[in-house]
Design a protein around this motif. Structure first.
Motif, PDB file in Angstrom:
ATOM      1  N   LEU A  81       0.831  -1.220   0.000  1.00 43.08           N
ATOM      2  CA  LEU A  81       0.000   0.000   0.000  1.00 43.08           C
ATOM      3  C   LEU A  81       0.858   1.260   0.000  1.00 43.08           C
ATOM      4  O   LEU A  81       0.324   2.364  -0.107  1.00 43.08           O
ATOM      5  CB  LEU A  81      -0.908   0.009   1.242  1.00 43.08           C
ATOM      6  N   ALA A  82       2.156   1.124   0.127  1.00 42.78           N
ATOM      7  CA  ALA A  82       3.022   2.314   0.209  1.00 42.78           C
ATOM      8  C   ALA A  82       3.025   3.047  -1.119  1.00 42.78           C
ATOM      9  O   ALA A  82       3.113   2.432  -2.179  1.00 42.78           O
ATOM     10  CB  ALA A  82       4.451   1.910   0.558  1.00 42.78           C
ATOM     11  N   ALA A  83       2.912   4.357  -1.066  1.00 43.45           N
ATOM     12  CA  ALA A  83       2.982   5.151  -2.293  1.00 43.45           C
ATOM     13  C   ALA A  83       3.077   6.630  -1.962  1.00 43.45           C
ATOM     14  O   ALA A  83       2.664   7.067  -0.882  1.00 43.45           O
ATOM     15  CB  ALA A  83       1.730   4.930  -3.153  1.00 43.45           C
ATOM     16  N   GLN A  84       3.618   7.382  -2.917  1.00 49.67           N
ATOM     17  CA  GLN A  84       3.372   8.824  -2.951  1.00 49.67           C
ATOM     18  C   GLN A  84       2.011   8.874  -3.637  1.00 49.67           C
ATOM     19  O   GLN A  84       1.923   8.754  -4.862  1.00 49.67           O
ATOM     20  CB  GLN A  84       4.477   9.536  -3.732  1.00 49.67           C
ATOM     21  N   SER A  85       0.947   9.044  -2.882  1.00 46.75           N
ATOM     22  CA  SER A  85      -0.401   8.766  -3.400  1.00 46.75           C
ATOM     23  C   SER A  85      -1.183  10.019  -3.771  1.00 46.75           C
ATOM     24  O   SER A  85      -2.325   9.924  -4.201  1.00 46.75           O
ATOM     25  CB  SER A  85      -1.187   7.953  -2.369  1.00 46.75           C
ATOM     26  N   PHE A  86      -0.575  11.195  -3.576  1.00 53.46           N
ATOM     27  CA  PHE A  86      -1.310  12.428  -3.870  1.00 53.46           C
ATOM     28  C   PHE A  86      -1.116  12.809  -5.338  1.00 53.46           C
ATOM     29  O   PHE A  86      -0.031  13.226  -5.742  1.00 53.46           O
ATOM     30  CB  PHE A  86      -0.849  13.550  -2.927  1.00 53.46           C
ATOM     31  N   VAL A  87      -2.178  12.667  -6.113  1.00 52.86           N
ATOM     32  CA  VAL A  87      -2.127  12.942  -7.564  1.00 52.86           C
ATOM     33  C   VAL A  87      -1.674  14.378  -7.802  1.00 52.86           C
ATOM     34  O   VAL A  87      -0.788  14.655  -8.608  1.00 52.86           O
ATOM     35  CB  VAL A  87      -3.514  12.693  -8.201  1.00 52.86           C
ATOM     36  N   GLY A  88      -2.291  15.310  -7.079  1.00 49.45           N
ATOM     37  CA  GLY A  88      -2.011  16.739  -7.274  1.00 49.45           C
ATOM     38  C   GLY A  88      -0.539  17.084  -7.065  1.00 49.45           C
ATOM     39  O   GLY A  88      -0.017  18.015  -7.691  1.00 49.45           O
ATOM     40  N   GLY A  89       0.152  16.352  -6.204  1.00 51.42           N
ATOM     41  CA  GLY A  89       1.570  16.632  -5.931  1.00 51.42           C
ATOM     42  C   GLY A  89       2.507  15.906  -6.876  1.00 51.42           C
ATOM     43  O   GLY A  89       3.723  16.114  -6.838  1.00 51.42           O
ATOM     44  N   SER A  90       1.964  15.055  -7.739  1.00 53.14           N
ATOM     45  CA  SER A  90       2.845  14.171  -8.506  1.00 53.14           C
ATOM     46  C   SER A  90       3.507  14.871  -9.689  1.00 53.14           C
ATOM     47  O   SER A  90       4.513  14.389 -10.188  1.00 53.14           O
ATOM     48  CB  SER A  90       2.103  12.901  -8.945  1.00 53.14           C
ATOM     49  N   TRP A  91       2.979  16.022 -10.126  1.00 46.17           N
ATOM     50  CA  TRP A  91       3.663  16.768 -11.194  1.00 46.17           C
ATOM     51  C   TRP A  91       4.939  17.401 -10.641  1.00 46.17           C
ATOM     52  O   TRP A  91       5.972  17.404 -11.299  1.00 46.17           O
ATOM     53  CB  TRP A  91       2.750  17.851 -11.771  1.00 46.17           C
ATOM     54  N   ASP A  92       4.869  17.938  -9.417  1.00 46.07           N
ATOM     55  CA  ASP A  92       6.040  18.592  -8.818  1.00 46.07           C
ATOM     56  C   ASP A  92       7.059  17.587  -8.313  1.00 46.07           C
ATOM     57  O   ASP A  92       8.223  17.923  -8.133  1.00 46.07           O
ATOM     58  CB  ASP A  92       5.604  19.477  -7.632  1.00 46.07           C
TER      59      ASP A  92
END
Ligand code: NAP
Ligand code: F7E
Length: 323
Positions: A81-92
């Motif tokens: 389940l581990a992830a950088q899961s915030f879509v909005g932050g994934s461009w930066d």
């Protein structure tokens, strides 16, 4: 003998709900935690299970740490389940998102293949992989992927690696393609919790406005407590496979806002909501709706919480927390 499971992402939203479910089923639960000076156990505390989980150190971007954990624990089931899961932050943070969500999955699958090949593996795949893809207005297992963010792209890589390890090495690996699921311990950046928290603050006079982006986006929102049951069922089935998990119903962000204000007894929500372009995304996913027929048929999985019950649960929890 107790069954053993390793959950990565144990401190997030889904980790604690899954851990509680597995503890109820008498599993020994290990939770992977990356190194912090002050780790935040508040979501596990919220469910009252912090003391019942055994924590092991590791980071999805550090292959040797995952090898050590697999060597020491040799779990029967791994839920990644581990992830950088915030879509909005994934461009930066596209590189970080790729390293954790895509390359990290390769490290974990390789560690399982080399050290514990009978371990069953669950990959937290997502409706964000569909993006613009749809089949007559919904998404199911046959719908083509057209991700719209670095997050979505990273998850498509992880999805196919999970399939590829199943096909190449006969590992028991499953993708749960989960649509948005929420709860009182949802991260505060995600729109549902931002709304429930904002509404509670406005109700209690702690805040005057709620700043949001695109109110027209539609999502198929369910309750995280229901969705972790589908994760577990996938690994209990006799064959590994991939499943879409959602409610089959979708609502706009606007509808969520309206319902949340109304759950707090505020009828004129437009007085408080400000549209702020900072919260709009370079590329949006406008409309997601699951067709979870396969999960119903094969896993006998059904969600229980309705949309209205979910909104109410989240607003009431935030009111209680702030009071
Ligand atoms: P979440 O609340 O953001 O939790 C993610 C967890 O991953 C956090 O505990 C975080 O640890 C951990 N993590 C991040 N980077 C890491 C690293 N380098 N090494 C080890 N751990 C790391 O996400 P969630 O909502 O529970 O979702 C669980 C999974 O399902 C995620 O993979 C997400 O992408 C996927 N998913 C979620 C949804 C949804 O609607 N919730 C839908 C489909 C798929 P820290 O606590 O240390 O930051
Ligand atoms: O956005 C719109 C935004 O950030 C939902 C993750 O768990 O589910 C989640 O991804 C919608 C989008 O979730 C704001 O533009 C409007 O259309 O809550 P969200 P998400 O992007 O759908 C999927 C399935 C995952 O896999 C992800 O890990 O709401 N929106 N105004 C806003 N979104 C946010 N965050 N903040 C706003 O102010």
């Amino acid at each position: 003998m107790k069954k053993t499971a390793l959950i990565t992402g144990i401190l997030g939203q889904d980790g604690p709900y899954l851990a509680r479910l597995l503890l109820e089923k008498d599993y020994k639960v290990y939770g992977l935690v990356r190194r912090y000076s002050n780790p935040n156990f508040s979501n596990l505390d919220f469910l009252g299970i912090t003391d019942r989980v055994e924590f092991v150190d590791g980071d999805m971007t550090d292959e040797s740490s995952l090898i050590n954990v697999l060597k020491n624990v040799r779990p029967e089931e791994v839920y990644n389940l581990a992830a950088q899961s915030f879509v909005g932050g994934s461009w930066d943070q596209a590189k970080l998102t790729t390293e954790v969500n895509a390359v990290g999955v390769l490290y974990l699958l390789n560690a399982i293949k080399s050290l514990s090949p009978l371990t069953k593996y669950y990959q937290a795949s997502t409706s964000e992989m569909f993006g613009l893809g749809n089949t007559n207005g919904y998404q199911d297992e046959a719908t083509p992927f057209h991700p719209r963010s670095p997050y979505g792209v990273s998850k498509v890589y992880a999805y196919w690696m999970t399939v590829n390890f199943r096909e190449s090495y006969r590992l028991f690996t499953c993708n749960g393609i989960l649509f948005n699921h929420e709860s009182p311990i949802r991260g505060i950046q995600f729109v549902t919790r931002k709304i429930s928290d904002g509404v509670a603050r406005i109700k209690l006079g702690l805040k005057k406005e709620l700043r949001l982006g695109n109110l027209d986006a539609k999502r198929d929102w369910g309750f995280a407590g229901d969705y972790v049951k589908a994760m577990h069922l996938m690994l209990q089935h006799d064959q590994p496979d991939d499943y879409v998990v959602g409610t089959g119903e979708n609502h706009s962000v606007r509808e969520f806002v309206e319902k949340a204000f109304s759950a707090a007894g505020i009828s004129d929500w437009k007085k408080y909501v400000v549209i702020d372009p900072r919260y709009k995304r370079p590329a949006e996913v406008p409309d997601l709706k699951a067709k979870p027929d396969k999960a119903h048929r094969v896993l006998k999985w059904q969600p229980e919480a309705s949309f209205d019950a979910l909104v109410k649960m989240m607003v009431e929890a935030d009111l209680q927390r702030l009071q």
